[in-house]
Design a protein around this motif. Structure first.
Motif, PDB file in Angstrom:
ATOM      1  N   THR A   1       8.520 -47.001 -55.309  1.00  0.00           N
ATOM      2  CA  THR A   1       8.834 -46.101 -56.413  1.00  0.00           C
ATOM      3  C   THR A   1       7.559 -45.363 -56.785  1.00  0.00           C
ATOM      4  O   THR A   1       6.582 -45.988 -57.202  1.00  0.00           O
ATOM      5  CB  THR A   1       9.352 -46.866 -57.639  1.00  0.00           C
ATOM      6  N   HIS A   2       7.578 -44.055 -56.630  1.00  0.00           N
ATOM      7  CA  HIS A   2       6.468 -43.150 -56.955  1.00  0.00           C
ATOM      8  C   HIS A   2       5.309 -43.325 -55.968  1.00  0.00           C
ATOM      9  O   HIS A   2       4.945 -44.437 -55.601  1.00  0.00           O
ATOM     10  CB  HIS A   2       5.982 -43.340 -58.401  1.00  0.00           C
TER      11      HIS A   2
ATOM     12  N   THR B   1       2.964 -40.893 -52.698  1.00  0.00           N
ATOM     13  CA  THR B   1       2.907 -39.723 -51.824  1.00  0.00           C
ATOM     14  C   THR B   1       3.231 -40.131 -50.402  1.00  0.00           C
ATOM     15  O   THR B   1       2.626 -41.066 -49.875  1.00  0.00           O
ATOM     16  CB  THR B   1       1.514 -39.077 -51.868  1.00  0.00           C
TER      17      THR B   1
ATOM     18  N   TYR C   1      16.464 -37.692 -50.751  1.00  0.00           N
ATOM     19  CA  TYR C   1      15.492 -36.607 -50.751  1.00  0.00           C
ATOM     20  C   TYR C   1      15.254 -36.162 -49.316  1.00  0.00           C
ATOM     21  O   TYR C   1      14.664 -36.897 -48.523  1.00  0.00           O
ATOM     22  CB  TYR C   1      14.180 -37.051 -51.399  1.00  0.00           C
TER      23      TYR C   1
ATOM     24  N   MET D   1       5.859 -35.389 -49.665  1.00  0.00           N
ATOM     25  CA  MET D   1       6.510 -35.468 -50.980  1.00  0.00           C
ATOM     26  C   MET D   1       5.632 -36.305 -51.885  1.00  0.00           C
ATOM     27  O   MET D   1       5.369 -37.483 -51.616  1.00  0.00           O
ATOM     28  CB  MET D   1       7.898 -36.088 -50.856  1.00  0.00           C
ATOM     29  N   SER D   2       5.164 -35.689 -52.968  1.00  0.00           N
ATOM     30  CA  SER D   2       4.370 -36.369 -53.985  1.00  0.00           C
ATOM     31  C   SER D   2       5.264 -36.593 -55.195  1.00  0.00           C
ATOM     32  O   SER D   2       5.740 -35.627 -55.808  1.00  0.00           O
ATOM     33  CB  SER D   2       3.148 -35.524 -54.357  1.00  0.00           C
ATOM     34  N   TRP D   3       5.470 -37.859 -55.575  1.00  0.00           N
ATOM     35  CA  TRP D   3       6.532 -38.252 -56.500  1.00  0.00           C
ATOM     36  C   TRP D   3       5.939 -39.024 -57.666  1.00  0.00           C
ATOM     37  O   TRP D   3       5.282 -40.051 -57.466  1.00  0.00           O
ATOM     38  CB  TRP D   3       7.535 -39.071 -55.705  1.00  0.00           C
ATOM     39  N   THR D   4       6.145 -38.526 -58.882  1.00  0.00           N
ATOM     40  CA  THR D   4       5.755 -39.230 -60.105  1.00  0.00           C
ATOM     41  C   THR D   4       6.999 -39.345 -60.988  1.00  0.00           C
ATOM     42  O   THR D   4       8.044 -38.760 -60.683  1.00  0.00           O
ATOM     43  CB  THR D   4       4.648 -38.489 -60.873  1.00  0.00           C
TER      44      THR D   4
ATOM     45  N   ARG E   1       7.522 -35.511 -62.048  1.00  0.00           N
ATOM     46  CA  ARG E   1       7.393 -34.348 -61.176  1.00  0.00           C
ATOM     47  C   ARG E   1       7.447 -34.779 -59.709  1.00  0.00           C
ATOM     48  O   ARG E   1       6.909 -35.814 -59.337  1.00  0.00           O
ATOM     49  CB  ARG E   1       6.070 -33.633 -61.436  1.00  0.00           C
ATOM     50  N   ILE E   2       8.099 -33.944 -58.904  1.00  0.00           N
ATOM     51  CA  ILE E   2       8.067 -34.109 -57.454  1.00  0.00           C
ATOM     52  C   ILE E   2       7.567 -32.802 -56.860  1.00  0.00           C
ATOM     53  O   ILE E   2       8.048 -31.718 -57.207  1.00  0.00           O
ATOM     54  CB  ILE E   2       9.457 -34.449 -56.883  1.00  0.00           C
TER      55      ILE E   2
ATOM     56  N   ILE F   1      14.947 -36.411 -60.586  1.00  0.00           N
ATOM     57  CA  ILE F   1      13.833 -37.294 -60.238  1.00  0.00           C
ATOM     58  C   ILE F   1      14.294 -38.751 -60.270  1.00  0.00           C
ATOM     59  O   ILE F   1      14.648 -39.287 -61.321  1.00  0.00           O
ATOM     60  CB  ILE F   1      12.640 -37.086 -61.182  1.00  0.00           C
ATOM     61  N   SER F   2      14.266 -39.396 -59.120  1.00  0.00           N
ATOM     62  CA  SER F   2      14.627 -40.811 -59.027  1.00  0.00           C
ATOM     63  C   SER F   2      13.558 -41.674 -59.696  1.00  0.00           C
ATOM     64  O   SER F   2      12.360 -41.400 -59.600  1.00  0.00           O
ATOM     65  CB  SER F   2      14.767 -41.217 -57.559  1.00  0.00           C
TER      66      SER F   2
END
Length: 291
Positions: free
Chosen positions: A136-137, A139, A178, A225-228, A231-232, A250-251
């Motif tokens: 979860t979260h 890059t 995604y 894919m950079s995921w926070t 923000r993605i 946003i998951s």
């Protein structure tokens, strides 16, 4: 009142003994740490492309595909029919483990072939880390070669929620698919798509077609894919090509990586025109995940 020095010494000794006991309990003798999911062949200290202005991230998963066979501690190769229910051209297609190879050329690559099984029947391939690695979260980056000519088949790098798309309608927060890339276009573009609320009547999606200079004219490109939590950002060769800030997209749950070769009807061209040789193969140089 300050304790006497002898009392302090006894207190310090007691604390040290307790710390030792806690340490022993946390790592019992004879119990091995779980194997690392970081490939020893990944260069030390490597960071995501274009990340020089950000704080360093810790590498938690990688595969450079330098061995002679698929690392089954990380990946499962699927055997599954994937023909779309809406397909209208009569083509049927499958994921087949026989189409997944690890080859030693160019420092090691995952090769996912395209094969013809019978008249109007084709196979691509898929590997995924379901049940072996999710996160979860963070890059993700994958360096991939897509076939030069798009003929009804494509390279895909994607994430899928470990627990499915959840049951809360109208949001991806409880899980989503995604599609970091699906190289479906004959032009130097590709769609970046988010699917959520399942795949039945409640299905929703958000898609954007992004520019991809040199997609078909040069061998490898890096999709990311950079995921926070808020923000993605989707990237192509380190450049941001799509930013998502809508919380409904946003998951917030664990997702696992997938690398695949798809025979999808929406891809430009027809798979019946694919040459079915090495020029139709998808190659993956590496995949890496940081947190």
């Amino acid at each position: 009142m300050v304790p006497h020095r002898s009392v302090l010494r006894r207190l310090i000794g007691t604390c040290a003994a307790l710390a030792a006991c806690v340490g022993a309990a946390a790592a019992p003798a004879g119990v091995e740490e779980p194997p690392s999911l970081v490939d020893p062949a990944t260069p030390a200290g490597v960071q995501p492309l274009g990340s020089t202005a950000r704080a360093a991230q810790a590498l938690v998963f990688s595969d450079e595909f330098t061995g002679t066979s698929l690392d089954t501690s990380k990946w499962t190769a699927r055997d599954q029919e994937r023909t779309e229910s809406s397909r209208t051209d009569g083509i049927r297609w499958w994921y087949k483990p026989a189409n997944v190879r690890v080859i030693t050329s160019d420092g090691g690559n995952l090769a996912i072939d395209l094969t013809r099984l019978a008249d109007k029947q084709y196979a691509g391939g898929r590997v995924d880390s379901q049940g072996k690695f999710d996160y979860t979260h963070g890059t993700l980056e994958a360096r991939v070669h897509t076939p030069y000519a798009t003929n009804g088949h494509l390279a895909a790098v994607w994430l899928q929620a470990s627990g499915g798309h959840g049951s809360t309608p109208g949001t991806a927060a409880d899980g989503a698919e995604y599609d970091i890339t699906e190289t479906a276009d004959q032009a130097d573009t590709y769609p970046v798509t988010i699917h959520y609320d399942g795949y039945a009547a409640d299905h929703k999606q958000s898609s954007a077609t992004v520019g991809a200079p040199g997609l078909h004219s040069s061998w490898y490109h890096t999709y990311g894919m950079s995921w926070t939590p808020t923000r993605i950002q989707f990237t192509y060769d380190g450049a941001v090509v799509r930013t998502v800030t809508d919380p409904e997209l946003i998951s917030l749950v664990r997702e696992f990586p997938i690398l695949s070769h798809e025979v999808l009807q929406f891809a430009d061209g027809s798979v019946t025109n694919a040459p079915l040789d090495s020029s139709s193969t998808v190659y993956v140089d590496h995949i890496r995940v940081w947190q």
